[in-house]
Design an enzyme around this catalytic site. Structure first.
Site, PDB file in Angstrom:
ATOM      1  CB  VAL A 185       1.194  -2.303  -3.306  1.00  0.00           C
ATOM      2  CG1 VAL A 185       1.929  -2.197  -4.646  1.00  0.00           C
ATOM      3  CG2 VAL A 185      -0.042  -3.176  -3.462  1.00  0.00           C
ATOM      4  CG  ASP A 186       3.844   2.267  -0.988  1.00  0.00           C
ATOM      5  OD1 ASP A 186       4.216   2.381  -2.162  1.00  0.00           O
ATOM      6  OD2 ASP A 186       3.145   3.111  -0.414  1.00  0.00           O
ATOM      7  CG  LEU A 187       4.963  -2.153   3.590  1.00  0.00           C
ATOM      8  CD1 LEU A 187       4.178  -2.853   4.703  1.00  0.00           C
ATOM      9  CD2 LEU A 187       6.100  -1.342   4.179  1.00  0.00           C
ATOM     10  N   GLY A 190       9.216  -2.223  -1.913  1.00  0.00           N
ATOM     11  CA  GLY A 190      10.487  -1.989  -1.244  1.00  0.00           C
ATOM     12  C   GLY A 190      11.307  -3.259  -1.129  1.00  0.00           C
TER      13      GLY A 190
END
Length: 390
Positions: A185-187, A190
């Site tokens: 989810v972070d990636l 981004g």
């Protein structure tokens, strides 16, 4: 306050489509740094603002480490911070705040992932800085966004995977819910942030004005549910964990072979017929229970055990060779050591070997006219740069 026209790319150098774009990066950990690293690879000048003394949290997230003593960096920090210069500024002190405002006045993009309302206390919020610089593209990355009942809640990838439903569809049917093996989810956040910034830069070339971007991990995780969300909204039946199986396609999962495991990804009826030929059971593809994908999904419980019995009869390499020759999608399951040493990984130039101060890294995945963009600078030492644009 116009950004000067970028000079042409150096002959033979990596493509730099964002050369001349200035990015002030107040983010830390992964989603924001991932976005700014993409922009740095595309040629943008990125100033990373960090806390004096400790810097980005991920600097301490080791082992493993690269380098020794004061130059030591964690592999986690390295993965998301190439191409940047580090400026150590104390945002609890008036001098640090003033320096950020001065940099923002000349920036094209500002990235931050502070809690909602935190930067407004020191005059570094979107409203304050876009008044100072109307051309500024101000991108806020938070866990749950700038509005809604959870806006003040801190955002962590693991928690978001749970709360936004991703874990509910990940794992074995009779096992516990699982997170994905990287902070996906972070990636993806981004990536969404970077694409929104690029869209805003394109628009600004026409309008002369920036944008305020509200990017939330929760929103991205819900969007990532893709066909599973559509299955819920259209079908009205809540998707459940299927292990490595697919909710809408059969057979499309991992199977044991005589010596390991194989992913079989049959995507249409013609591929299923060819698979049955290779397996020595062409009659199964003519059976009305299995001839079409909707029928195979309906009769998953009978078909999957049949396929599992067939695949256990031969080694993985034999199946891969035979199925690829027949045009049936399949793949062996590799560990990361195998991936990094794989001939195709090497042929595609995806592994950047250590080169002077630059540690070994994975390359940017996109090619421009056959060339991969690559930020010139290695991941920075904490506070190694002056608080000024080049």
């Amino acid at each position: 306050m116009d950004t000067p026209a970028p000079p042409p790319d150096a002959p033979g150098g990596p493509p730099q489509p964002l050369r001349g774009v200035r990015v002030l990066d107040l983010s830390r950990v992964l989603a924001g740094p991932w976005a700014s690293q993409i922009l740095a690879d595309y040629g943008a000048e990125v100033l990373k603002v960090e806390r004096p003394g400790s810097g980005d949290d991920t600097r301490a997230w080791g082992p493993p480490w690269w380098g020794e003593g004061p130059q030591r960096q964690s592999a986690y920090f390295i993965c998301a911070n190439r191409g940047k210069r580090s400026v150590a500024l104390d945002l609890t002190h008036p001098d640090g705040i003033a320096q950020v405002r001065r940099l923002a006045a000349e920036a094209d993009v500002l990235l931050e992932n502070y809690k909602v309302g935190q930067l407004a206390k020191v005059g570094l919020d979107a409203a304050s800085l876009t008044r100072l610089n109307p051309r500024l593209i101000y991108c806020s990355i938070t866990g749950y966004g700038q509005s809604g009942p959870l806006a003040s809640k801190p955002g962590y990838d693991f928690a978001i995977q749970a709360e936004a439903g991703l874990m509910s569809i990940t794992g074995e049917p009779d096992g516990e819910p699982l997170k994905v093996g990287v902070a996906v989810v972070d990636l993806m956040t981004g990536l969404y942030a970077a694409t929104a910034i690029l869209a805003a830069l394109h628009e600004r070339a026409r309008t002369g004005r920036g944008r305020v971007l509200d990017v939330a991990l929760f929103d991205v995780a819900v969007a990532m549910l893709a066909n599973q969300a559509a299955n819920q909204l259209v079908g009205g039946t809540t998707p459940r964990r299927l292990g490595n199986a697919h909710p809408n396609i059969v057979p499309y999962q991992a199977f044991a072979t005589a010596d390991g495991r194989l992913v079989l990804a049959v995507g249409n009826d013609a591929q299923f017929a060819r698979f049955c030929e290779v397996a020595g059971h062409p009659e199964v593809a003519r059976d009305p229970r299995y001839a079409t994908n909707p029928a195979r999904v309906q009769h998953r419980g009978e078909l999957v055990p049949l396929v599992a019995d067939w695949l256990r009869a031969r080694p993985t390499a034999d199946w891969v060779q035979a199925l690829q020759a027949a045009g049936v999608p399949c793949a062996p399951i590799h560990d990361l050591a195998q991936v990094m040493a794989h001939p195709h990984t090497r042929a595609r130039g995806l592994v950047l070997p250590a080169n002077g101060p630059r540690p070994p890294m994975v390359a940017h995945p996109v090619r421009f006219d056959g060339e991969r963009p690559l930020a010139e600078l290695p991941p920075p030492g904490l506070g190694a740069a002056a608080a000024e644009w080049s």
